[in-house]
Design a protein around this motif. Structure first.
Motif, mmCIF file in Angstrom:
data_model
loop_
_atom_site.group_PDB
_atom_site.id
_atom_site.type_symbol
_atom_site.label_atom_id
_atom_site.label_comp_id
_atom_site.label_asym_id
_atom_site.label_seq_id
_atom_site.Cartn_x
_atom_site.Cartn_y
_atom_site.Cartn_z
ATOM 1 N N THR A 1 -3.483 7.700 -5.382
ATOM 2 C CA THR A 1 -2.302 7.851 -4.529
ATOM 3 C C THR A 1 -1.039 7.489 -5.298
ATOM 4 O O THR A 1 -0.035 8.211 -5.253
ATOM 5 C CB THR A 1 -2.440 6.988 -3.260
ATOM 6 N N ASP B 1 -8.516 3.706 -3.332
ATOM 7 C CA ASP B 1 -7.566 4.782 -3.053
ATOM 8 C C ASP B 1 -6.225 4.610 -3.768
ATOM 9 O O ASP B 1 -5.423 5.549 -3.801
ATOM 10 C CB ASP B 1 -7.302 4.856 -1.545
ATOM 11 N N LEU B 2 -5.953 3.428 -4.312
ATOM 12 C CA LEU B 2 -4.602 3.189 -4.818
ATOM 13 C C LEU B 2 -4.259 3.986 -6.093
ATOM 14 O O LEU B 2 -3.174 4.561 -6.155
ATOM 15 C CB LEU B 2 -4.361 1.692 -5.033
ATOM 16 N N ARG C 1 0.616 10.129 -7.438
ATOM 17 C CA ARG C 1 1.471 11.136 -6.818
ATOM 18 C C ARG C 1 2.943 10.711 -6.785
ATOM 19 O O ARG C 1 3.812 11.527 -6.510
ATOM 20 C CB ARG C 1 0.987 11.422 -5.390
ATOM 21 N N TRP C 2 3.201 9.431 -6.976
ATOM 22 C CA TRP C 2 4.581 8.907 -6.985
ATOM 23 C C TRP C 2 4.773 8.017 -8.211
ATOM 24 O O TRP C 2 5.183 6.866 -8.101
ATOM 25 C CB TRP C 2 4.850 8.106 -5.707
ATOM 26 N N HIS D 1 0.786 -1.242 0.000
ATOM 27 C CA HIS D 1 0.000 0.000 0.000
ATOM 28 C C HIS D 1 0.814 1.286 0.000
ATOM 29 O O HIS D 1 0.356 2.303 0.491
ATOM 30 C CB HIS D 1 -1.006 -0.002 1.148
ATOM 31 N N PHE D 2 2.052 1.242 -0.527
ATOM 32 C CA PHE D 2 2.812 2.456 -0.851
ATOM 33 C C PHE D 2 3.333 3.225 0.356
ATOM 34 O O PHE D 2 3.778 4.368 0.217
ATOM 35 C CB PHE D 2 1.989 3.418 -1.723
ATOM 36 N N GLN D 3 3.288 2.640 1.552
ATOM 37 C CA GLN D 3 3.733 3.400 2.718
ATOM 38 C C GLN D 3 5.188 3.829 2.581
ATOM 39 O O GLN D 3 5.610 4.809 3.187
ATOM 40 C CB GLN D 3 3.545 2.546 3.992
ATOM 41 N N ARG E 1 7.489 13.561 -12.048
ATOM 42 C CA ARG E 1 7.143 14.459 -10.955
ATOM 43 C C ARG E 1 7.811 13.967 -9.680
ATOM 44 O O ARG E 1 7.482 12.951 -9.142
ATOM 45 C CB ARG E 1 5.618 14.441 -10.787
ATOM 46 N N GLU F 1 11.595 8.379 -1.792
ATOM 47 C CA GLU F 1 11.460 9.144 -3.033
ATOM 48 C C GLU F 1 12.775 9.710 -3.555
ATOM 49 O O GLU F 1 12.906 9.906 -4.755
ATOM 50 C CB GLU F 1 10.361 10.221 -2.921
ATOM 51 N N THR F 2 13.763 9.928 -2.689
ATOM 52 C CA THR F 2 15.026 10.481 -3.210
ATOM 53 C C THR F 2 15.911 9.413 -3.859
ATOM 54 O O THR F 2 16.925 9.736 -4.461
ATOM 55 C CB THR F 2 15.837 11.181 -2.091
ATOM 56 N N SER G 1 8.727 17.086 -4.766
ATOM 57 C CA SER G 1 7.726 18.003 -4.237
ATOM 58 C C SER G 1 8.125 18.421 -2.828
ATOM 59 O O SER G 1 7.473 19.216 -2.196
ATOM 60 C CB SER G 1 6.350 17.332 -4.232
ATOM 61 N N MET G 2 9.230 17.868 -2.328
ATOM 62 C CA MET G 2 9.700 18.270 -1.012
ATOM 63 C C MET G 2 10.485 19.565 -1.085
ATOM 64 O O MET G 2 10.773 20.182 -0.076
ATOM 65 C CB MET G 2 10.613 17.196 -0.423
ATOM 66 N N PRO H 1 6.949 7.835 0.345
ATOM 67 C CA PRO H 1 7.519 9.110 0.811
ATOM 68 C C PRO H 1 8.954 8.970 1.326
ATOM 69 O O PRO H 1 9.756 9.881 1.161
ATOM 70 C CB PRO H 1 6.586 9.538 1.950
ATOM 71 N N LEU H 2 9.268 7.840 1.924
ATOM 72 C CA LEU H 2 10.604 7.686 2.498
ATOM 73 C C LEU H 2 11.658 7.316 1.475
ATOM 74 O O LEU H 2 12.835 7.524 1.685
ATOM 75 C CB LEU H 2 10.572 6.633 3.614
#
Lengths: 384, 384
Positions: A128, A124-125, A131-132, A98-100, A379, A106-107, A382-383, A103-104
């Motif tokens: 969401t 929701d997938l 965005r990544w 589920h993509f948790q 994309r 992404e770099t 975004s940070m 965010p960690l």
């Protein structure tokens, strides 16, 4: 290669009991080590591996008897640890669904590959994931991709089992055979259909399954149905019990009513030379070679007819097809090819490759492959 | 100030039915708007607010009848949206309990404040929080902090209710009074204790509660116990039903057996001038002024005795104390003070302030305040 395997923390690797994902991660990890890769396994602290274990807590989430556990927090801590060590790896293979981790990671997304192990039809997938979109995914069946057709699918790798755990028996049809249902007593798995099919076919049915009390009302119904004299309920069986169970089995009934993303029980039956009679849902048409390793059906009547037809199948051929398509060795070949592409920078989000090369065994059904021809929107950041 | 409120997506804001967190977020948001702040509310798309709603999907997670939902993915998408818009806000107030936002908010952590609304005694929380120790938290009771004593607690803000929703009735003790249990039929809430207390006191008991079938066996037990002639089961009641219920109530029984972080039902009773007889667990000793708004007890016998003693309490005084301590206006005063500190950069992780200034109403019990004197490890930028 220097490879990180990132497992869910629900069960240990391998799992003590039920837990398909953690079993596959274990098979993959051990074979990669055997082939000489430098592998780190991020997993529950009670895992057992020849790789370098980066232990997360002392107990897996699902079987922790002592403490109130937070799945979100436990996984966050692990993912932050992976992030801190990421320089040490050429490839990071994450097995969360589920993509948790997005965010960690992404770099350094370009050196990650994600295999979701579960069904993906959660509403929701798609939004969401969008965005990544630069995260590369690898499926466990082409059907699994259907709810996320526009994701960056770069491989399709069917699960595989180590042959030494499933020695070939090379025997003929068993004497006084019975049918088998293997899995969980859960509505979507439809053990009730298995009971009805066996009754109509006039055969015994052995049910090797764990009661899943998250659907208690259904379990209570099933207990009633299992009182029928042609049904024997064995509860949960371990690997030794499975071998004994399949030794006398005419066929595995897999009458599912949900989009099963793979279905390990099917290839376990095949490993013992036992044909599979399965409903045409989820990955079933991809896993079962209709008329060779079993039959793909849509109705109770077809299933009953397939029981007769199964006498004509060559059980040694079932086993051979299993060895060709579903060995751990073949699975690891496929993942190694993906890792090589990752390490070579093939999946970097820069540029706009449009068509991402596919590794692993992906069938070329038009509907299935549409999902691969995606426009990569790079994309990121975004940070900043 | 330009303020973002980030709500959980489990229920709409305000919630259609049960949902304490979303109710409080609604009260807070509406009062901030009334006071002239520029407020954006990130919440389920079926929320209703005078703030600028940044809608997340069309339906809340818990009541979505149509779709399979992913809580992790839905919240990730919202948190990424907050991150993209973060320049627009002076303060970002996040109401999630399990830190899922930390990785996404780490580059602007100094302008965020997090209110966890749930119990915090999950074994994974301390070590995970320690990876993001520069995030400021605000508690809803001092007791809530206990499992996370070393976190950066910068405020303690008790919940509050809008007075206009709870008009003062200013009446004497009701004729033919009864006892009330309000909440969920759930093991930790101990409605069984309430039934026993009422029986021993020789009083009627009205149970206004939703059956929580996640603990079905307990619900079945309770259904049996509720057949007792002194017990009346009302099911779930709305706000109108609550007013009628409390109009004839002698006292609220709150015989909990878990570390309740706040306990909204207690201040609702007080709003109607009804005393609270509650077990000394969780936030109870902080919320109930023993001998003024009710009695804090430890045993069934003490609870029965407290029923008699409750006749001596001044119900107008119960209401006055509610107005002083638990109005939405007081709650918003407290949060505004925290927001002012956040916006002024007081909570920036740079430097080593050692003792973080406390806003809101925090009692000075030694055990409680130990948690505030923390050494701030400005560990950040593990992404670099």
């Amino acid at each position: 290669m220097r490879i990180a395997q990132v497992a869910p923390l629900d069960e240990s690797v391998p799992p003590r009991l039920y837990g398909g994902t953690e079993r596959i991660v274990s098979f993959l990890t051990e074979e990669l080590v055997r082939r000489g890769h430098e592998v780190s396994l991020f997993a529950s602290g009670n895992s057992v591996t020849t790789a370098n274990l980066v232990p997360q807590g002392t107990t897996a989430l699902r079987l922790d008897p002592n403490a109130r556990r937070s799945s979100i927090a436990a996984h966050l801590a692990m993912l932050d640890e992976v992030r801190q060590q990421q320089d040490r790896f050429d490839v990071i293979h994450c097995h969360l669904s589920h993509f948790q981790h997005f965010p960690l990671f992404e770099t350094f997304a370009e050196k990650t590959i994600t295999t979701p192990h579960g069904r993906l039809d959660y509403s929701d997938l798609p939004s969401t994931y969008a965005r990544w979109p630069y995260f590369s995914l690898s499926s466990i069946s082409m059907r699994q991709r259907q709810p996320l057709p526009k994701a960056r699918w770069v491989g399709n790798v069917y699960h595989g089992l180590p042959l030494h755990l499933y020695p070939a028996t090379d025997r003929a049809h068993p004497q006084d055979p019975y049918l088998v249902f293997l899995g969980r007593i859960y509505r979507d798995k439809r053990p009730d259909r298995a009971i009805e099919i066996a009754r109509l076919a006039g055969m015994r049915l052995k049910i090797a399954a764990k009661m899943d009390y998250s659907n208690r009302a259904y379990c209570e119904e099933l207990v009633e149905q299992m009182k029928s004299p042609h049904v024997e309920f064995l509860g949960e069986v371990d690997d030794v019990g499975k071998a004994a169970l399949f030794a006398g089995a005419h066929a595995l009934l897999f009458p599912i009513d949900w989009p099963e993303p793979f279905g390990l029980a099917m290839i376990e039956a095949m490993a013992f030379g036992v044909p599979v009679i399965a409903w045409s849902q989820g990955a079933v048409p991809e896993v079962v070679d209709d008329g060779v390793t079993g039959f793909v059906v849509d109705t109770i009547d077809d299933a009953v007819a397939a029981i007769q037809r199964a006498y004509s199948l060559d059980r040694r051929q079932v086993r051979r097809r299993f060895e060709e398509r579903f060995s751990a060795s073949r699975m690891v070949d496929d993942y190694e090819a993906i890792y090589a592409s990752v390490a070579a920078g093939v999946y970097k989000p820069e540029g706009d490759p449009r068509i991402v090369p596919i590794a692993g065994e992906g069938r070329s059904d038009q509907e299935w492959t549409n999902g691969n021809q995606i426009s990569l929107n790079s994309r990121r950041g975004s940070m900043n």
